[in-house]
Design an enzyme around this catalytic site. Structure first.
Site, PDB file in Angstrom:
ATOM      1  N   GLU A 142      75.496  39.045  24.669  1.00 45.08           N
ATOM      2  CA  GLU A 142      75.371  40.412  25.208  1.00 45.08           C
ATOM      3  C   GLU A 142      75.131  40.361  26.706  1.00 45.08           C
ATOM      4  O   GLU A 142      74.597  39.379  27.198  1.00 45.08           O
ATOM      5  CB  GLU A 142      74.144  41.098  24.587  1.00 45.08           C
ATOM      6  CG  GLU A 142      74.208  41.244  23.097  1.00 45.08           C
ATOM      7  CD  GLU A 142      72.840  41.563  22.493  1.00 45.08           C
ATOM      8  OE1 GLU A 142      71.836  41.595  23.238  1.00 45.08           O
ATOM      9  OE2 GLU A 142      72.801  41.775  21.279  1.00 45.08           O
ATOM     10  N   ASP A 146      70.108  44.455  33.939  1.00 41.48           N
ATOM     11  CA  ASP A 146      69.151  44.272  35.015  1.00 41.48           C
ATOM     12  C   ASP A 146      68.521  45.621  35.349  1.00 41.48           C
ATOM     13  O   ASP A 146      68.868  46.256  36.327  1.00 41.48           O
ATOM     14  CB  ASP A 146      69.883  43.677  36.227  1.00 41.48           C
ATOM     15  CG  ASP A 146      68.924  43.094  37.234  1.00 41.48           C
ATOM     16  OD1 ASP A 146      67.720  43.002  36.914  1.00 41.48           O
ATOM     17  OD2 ASP A 146      69.360  42.750  38.334  1.00 41.48           O
ATOM     18  N   TYR A 255      68.811  46.542  22.351  1.00 42.65           N
ATOM     19  CA  TYR A 255      69.465  45.294  21.968  1.00 42.65           C
ATOM     20  C   TYR A 255      68.643  44.467  20.983  1.00 42.65           C
ATOM     21  O   TYR A 255      68.973  43.346  20.699  1.00 42.65           O
ATOM     22  CB  TYR A 255      69.778  44.441  23.195  1.00 42.65           C
ATOM     23  CG  TYR A 255      68.624  44.326  24.167  1.00 42.65           C
ATOM     24  CD1 TYR A 255      67.469  43.634  23.841  1.00 42.65           C
ATOM     25  CD2 TYR A 255      68.697  44.936  25.419  1.00 42.65           C
ATOM     26  CE1 TYR A 255      66.415  43.543  24.712  1.00 42.65           C
ATOM     27  CE2 TYR A 255      67.641  44.854  26.303  1.00 42.65           C
ATOM     28  CZ  TYR A 255      66.503  44.145  25.942  1.00 42.65           C
ATOM     29  OH  TYR A 255      65.453  44.071  26.805  1.00 42.65           O
ATOM     30  N   LYS A 360      72.313  32.836  33.345  1.00 40.58           N
ATOM     31  CA  LYS A 360      72.141  33.610  34.572  1.00 40.58           C
ATOM     32  C   LYS A 360      73.351  33.466  35.488  1.00 40.58           C
ATOM     33  O   LYS A 360      73.828  32.362  35.725  1.00 40.58           O
ATOM     34  CB  LYS A 360      70.896  33.120  35.318  1.00 40.58           C
ATOM     35  CG  LYS A 360      69.600  33.281  34.528  1.00 40.58           C
ATOM     36  CD  LYS A 360      69.028  34.660  34.673  1.00 40.58           C
ATOM     37  CE  LYS A 360      68.186  34.738  35.925  1.00 40.58           C
ATOM     38  NZ  LYS A 360      67.376  35.965  35.977  1.00 40.58           N
ATOM     39  N   CYS A 454      74.666  52.813  75.944  1.00 40.02           N
ATOM     40  CA  CYS A 454      75.709  52.146  75.159  1.00 40.02           C
ATOM     41  C   CYS A 454      75.824  50.686  75.599  1.00 40.02           C
ATOM     42  O   CYS A 454      75.991  50.415  76.788  1.00 40.02           O
ATOM     43  CB  CYS A 454      77.045  52.866  75.353  1.00 40.02           C
ATOM     44  SG  CYS A 454      78.421  51.981  74.592  1.00 40.02           S
ATOM     45  N   CYS A 457      79.724  50.541  77.195  1.00 42.55           N
ATOM     46  CA  CYS A 457      80.146  51.269  78.403  1.00 42.55           C
ATOM     47  C   CYS A 457      78.963  51.808  79.207  1.00 42.55           C
ATOM     48  O   CYS A 457      79.169  52.458  80.234  1.00 42.55           O
ATOM     49  CB  CYS A 457      81.099  52.409  78.033  1.00 42.55           C
ATOM     50  SG  CYS A 457      80.256  53.796  77.245  1.00 42.55           S
ATOM     51  N   CYS A 472      77.228  57.020  71.244  1.00 39.79           N
ATOM     52  CA  CYS A 472      77.824  56.948  72.572  1.00 39.79           C
ATOM     53  C   CYS A 472      78.854  58.065  72.591  1.00 39.79           C
ATOM     54  O   CYS A 472      79.738  58.107  71.746  1.00 39.79           O
ATOM     55  CB  CYS A 472      78.493  55.587  72.768  1.00 39.79           C
ATOM     56  SG  CYS A 472      79.670  55.563  74.125  1.00 39.79           S
ATOM     57  N   CYS A 477      85.157  55.073  75.624  1.00 44.71           N
ATOM     58  CA  CYS A 477      84.391  53.814  75.556  1.00 44.71           C
ATOM     59  C   CYS A 477      85.265  52.756  74.881  1.00 44.71           C
ATOM     60  O   CYS A 477      85.845  52.984  73.817  1.00 44.71           O
ATOM     61  CB  CYS A 477      83.110  54.039  74.760  1.00 44.71           C
ATOM     62  SG  CYS A 477      82.260  52.516  74.314  1.00 44.71           S
TER      63      CYS A 477
HETATM   64  S1  IVH Z   1      66.637  39.902  24.112  1.00 45.94           S
HETATM   65  C1  IVH Z   1      62.515  37.750  23.072  1.00 45.94           C
HETATM   66  N1  IVH Z   1      68.759  40.978  25.133  1.00 45.94           N
HETATM   67  O1  IVH Z   1      65.691  40.149  29.812  1.00 45.94           O
HETATM   68  C2  IVH Z   1      63.236  38.310  24.188  1.00 45.94           C
HETATM   69  N2  IVH Z   1      66.836  40.787  26.512  1.00 45.94           N
HETATM   70  O2  IVH Z   1      64.223  37.623  30.590  1.00 45.94           O
HETATM   71  C3  IVH Z   1      64.279  39.208  23.640  1.00 45.94           C
HETATM   72  N3  IVH Z   1      67.133  41.697  28.754  1.00 45.94           N
HETATM   73  O3  IVH Z   1      62.617  41.448  29.720  1.00 45.94           O
HETATM   74  C4  IVH Z   1      65.069  39.727  24.719  1.00 45.94           C
HETATM   75  N4  IVH Z   1      69.218  42.363  28.490  1.00 45.94           N
HETATM   76  O4  IVH Z   1      64.278  43.035  28.751  1.00 45.94           O
HETATM   77  C5  IVH Z   1      67.489  40.616  25.363  1.00 45.94           C
HETATM   78  N5  IVH Z   1      70.739  41.928  25.879  1.00 45.94           N
HETATM   79  C6  IVH Z   1      69.463  41.580  26.094  1.00 45.94           C
HETATM   80  C7  IVH Z   1      68.830  41.796  27.331  1.00 45.94           C
HETATM   81  C8  IVH Z   1      67.504  41.375  27.506  1.00 45.94           C
HETATM   82  C9  IVH Z   1      68.193  42.305  29.335  1.00 45.94           C
HETATM   83  C10 IVH Z   1      65.843  41.479  29.419  1.00 45.94           C
HETATM   84  C11 IVH Z   1      64.678  41.730  28.548  1.00 45.94           C
HETATM   85  C12 IVH Z   1      63.599  40.787  29.009  1.00 45.94           C
HETATM   86  C13 IVH Z   1      64.317  39.888  29.939  1.00 45.94           C
HETATM   87  C14 IVH Z   1      64.013  38.478  29.532  1.00 45.94           C
END
Ligand code: IVH
Length: 719
Positions: A142, A146, A255, A360, A454, A457, A472, A477
């Site tokens: 998934e 952020d 999620y 990441k 400026c 000029c 300006c 210019c």
């Molecule tokens: S599962 C036991 N799924 O990432 C942890 N977390 O670094 C279960 N986050 O604060 C997390 N998208 O809020 C999960 N698809 C996703 C996510 C997700 C973002 C965040 C989560 C947590 C952080 C962990």
């Protein structure tokens, strides 16, 4: 809690430790000292991140420090203390907010950065599950959203409580704000599945385009800008007034179904076989979940499910290369063992589950030093401060020049020359200085002095009332003239291929360009003699200029650098005139009669056409063959409100045989479609002409874009 001096030392020592190799074994005495030191450093960074909401190092750097500590503690388990950062989920707490206990602790995720890390993860999962090394484990993949983490509790099908993640055990209660999010149902049918009480985890976030609008609004109102969608989202979750929270356009994905019991309090999670199945059920209850939904709201049966780690790696890489096309800010992917049975077998550390890992993406934030500030003069005379940074890598790009927007931006952020600054480059968004790290100052930093004249000029700069920008006002210019030429030929304006900034600068230095009219009387024989050009390039340039002469007049109007006259207003204007020079006879009121043209823009266009020099310039251009009369593309309405393509986004690629690109786009717009600039998940239709290339491939790969031939398109909209 930490003095400035202490913070400076901790920061500098962090940077030093990051340069040491974590693999190098230490003797016991040194290890014991290092454990103590790393623990303090990590606690400090956690405090910055979780308590202050204001980190001074990147997530990647934090992970490296954490891993160094873990490595030493693994080597010398005797050195582990109960208060080590590896032994607890949480740092200190924020004060003065109502706090609630999560039903199950909300752990973090371990991180991975490349294919090798993912393979290691897969190996360890198999070991934990006592599976043979060649077994295939199924994973759900998934987006890693952020935004701000949220934890929702439903009792007897009603949303009863919402909280932030907090330290993983205790979170801040934010129910009133969460209730304003329309993507979160206030009631959901959990009782159907025998669940009386459930806890869901998810993320609240702001779509990137909405974020841009919020910031544009704040800019116009002279308010401080948000650094990124995440800050706007987490801030929004904590607003005191839920109405204000609602105005941030927050959305939420869920999620994870982390906890579910029946009326007697018995766990009912074991009725489900896979993570994907639980998420799908949430989708069916009306929650927004990762992965595409069918139009009726049900989840696609296998979205994001990979049969083995090789598929996971492919999927992660393909998301990484397309992250900018995704409407939400994501900083990676989350890879989860799909079988709930196997998840149970893997278990968790105090810090993270062993059945999941974050992949990441390349870092987009970094710290560097501000060497100097230069002032650049733009095409309408706006003077923009530009930060000159020590070069730094951000998401694979070297960044060293970053706009500081205006005087207020510098003042609000108290940015000084010599400062350490946190820089962010998010998606297509241009790099941005998030803040100066003032705790790292040693006293040698110098305030930014704004010029009174400026820099090019030397005219006295003025700041019109109510505006944030110094200008300006000398239209002649040199800097302005040059910038206007650069804009005139750019993609958004006359779109002259091969005549970019460096070519304009070169011709300008050779004395060939004094005004934009000169662009249409270049001597191509001379150009062919220039080093690096040759006959072919000169011919191509001549062709491109010839083509630009035929542009619809909305492009020409836009290319004139009239302040506030953008592409959209140029189109509005172009649609109601037969010839550009008619405008010299217009009075001010006439402009204001056009819907969506306001008084400031009206005044600017009026002034432009009252100026004799400008009228002469256009007359000269017309003599040189530049089109000043309305074309079919100019007549098209800015956007239609009905038609067979209403609400669809469309893109043309390759060579069309019966229509020019401009005509095709005009037809599509008249049929209600909006024209897209690239292939993304938002695109509905791609019309592929001859020799269609990468855009076609990308659209095919997405699998969600309808691919049409030119005939199919003309059949629908009329030839
Ligand atoms: S599962 C036991 N799924 O990432 C942890 N977390 O670094 C279960 N986050 O604060 C997390 N998208 O809020 C999960 N698809 C996703 C996510 C997700 C973002 C965040 C989560 C947590 C952080 C962990």
């Amino acid at each position: 809690m930490y003095s400035k001096e202490a913070q400076r030392i901790l920061f500098e020592r962090s940077k030093e430790l990051l340069k040491t190799s974590p693999a190098e074994p230490l003797d016991f005495n040194l290890a014991s000292e290092r454990v103590w030191e790393l623990s303090n450093i990590i606690r400090y960074h956690e405090w910055r991140y979780y308590v202050q909401n204001d980190p001074v190092i990147s997530d990647f750097e934090y992970d490296q420090l954490y891993k160094q500590l873990e490595a030493i503690e693994t080597q010398y388990p005797d050195l582990i203390t109960p208060d080590s950062p590896t032994q607890r989920v949480s740092p200190d707490l924020t004060e003065n907010v109502e706090q609630v206990v999560h039903l199950t602790p909300m752990l973090s995720l371990d991180n991975s950065y490349d294919a090798e890390d993912l393979l290691d993860f897969d190996t360890s999962v198999k070991k934990l599950c006592s599976l043979p090394p060649d077994a295939e484990v199924e994973y759900a993949v998934e987006p890693k959203f952020d935004g701000g983490t949220i934890v929702l509790i439903y009792e007897n099908d009603r949303l009863t409580r919402a909280a932030t993640r907090g330290n993983g055990e205790l979170g801040d209660e934010i129910t009133a704000n969460i209730r304003t999010l329309r993507s979160i149902p206030l009631t959901a049918g959990f009782s159907k599945y025998g669940m009386a009480k459930v806890e869901l985890r998810g993320e609240a976030l702001i779509r990137k385009d909405i974020f841009e609008k919020i910031n544009a609004r704040r800019m116009a109102a002279g308010e401080v800008l948000f650094a990124n969608p995440r800050n706007a989202a987490t801030g929004g979750l904590r607003m005191k007034d839920p109405r204000e929270a609602a105005s941030r356009g927050l959305e939420a994905f869920v999620y994870q179904l982390g906890y579910a019991v029946d009326e007697a309090g018995n766990n009912v999670l074991d009725r489900f076989k896979t993570h994907h199945e639980t998420v799908r059920i949430l989708g069916e209850q009306g929650f927004k979940i990762p992965g595409p939904l069918y139009p009726d709201g049900t989840a696609e049966s296998n979205a994001g499910v990979c049969r083995n780690i090789a598929e996971v790696i492919d999927l992660c890489n393909s998301w990484q290369s397309q992250r900018d096309d995704y409407p939400y800010e994501i900083d990676g992917m989350v890879v989860k063992v799909n079988s709930l049975d196997l998840q149970e077998k893997c278990g968790s550390t105090t810090h993270h589950p062993r059945w999941a890992i974050a992949f990441k993406f390349k870092a987009r934030q970094a710290t560097t030093r501000l060497r100097d500030v230069e002032f650049q003069v733009g095409k309408t005379g706006a003077v923009t401060p530009v930060a000159k940074l020590e070069p730094v890598q951000l998401a694979g790009v070297t960044v060293q020049n970053v706009s500081l927007h205006n005087e207020d931006f510098i003042k609000n952020k108290d940015i000084r020359i010599g400062d350490h600054v946190l820089v962010e480059r998010a998606g297509d968004v241009i790099p941005y200085i998030v803040k100066a790290l003032d705790e790292l100052r040693d006293g040698s930093e110098q305030p930014v002095v704004y010029p009174t004249h400026c820099p090019v000029c030397q005219s006295l700069l003025v700041k019109p009332e109510g505006e944030a920008i110094w200008r300006c006002e000398n239209a002649e210019c040199e800097a302005q003239v040059l910038q206007r030429m650069i804009f005139h030929t750019s993609k958004h304006a006359m779109d002259i291929e091969g005549m970019g900034e460096s070519t304009i600068l070169r011709f300008y230095k050779l004395g060939w360009l004094h005004s934009i009219a000169d662009i249409y009387r270049l001597d191509y024989e001379q150009i062919a003699q220039l080093e690096g050009f040759g006959q072919k390039s000169a011919d191509n340039l001549e062709k491109a200029v010839g083509k630009a002469k035929q542009n619809p007049i909305y492009r020409l109007l836009h290319s004139l650098s009239i302040h506030h006259l953008g592409q959209k207003s140029s189109k509005l204007l172009a649609a109601v005139i037969g010839h550009v020079l008619e405008l010299k006879d217009w009075d001010l009121e006439r402009y204001q009669e056009i819907k969506d043209i306001g008084p400031v823009l009206a005044q600017n266009v009026y002034n432009f056409f009252q100026n004799e020099h400008n009228v002469e310039l256009l007359q000269t251009m017309e003599q040189l063959g530049v089109n000043l009369s309305q074309t079919e593309a100019d007549r098209k309405p800015a956007s239609a409100t009905e038609g067979p393509l209403l609400g669809k986004t469309i893109l043309f690629t390759g060579t069309l045989s019966t229509l020019t690109r401009e005509q095709a786009e005009a037809k599509a717009a008249a049929a209600g479609a909006s024209i897209s600039s690239g292939v993304s998940k938002n695109l509905n239709i791609l019309v592929a002409g001859e020799k269609a290339g990468s855009k076609l491939k990308k659209a095919q790969a997405l699998g969600t874009v309808a691919i049409w031939t030119e005939e199919e398109f003309t059949e629908l909209v009329g030839a």
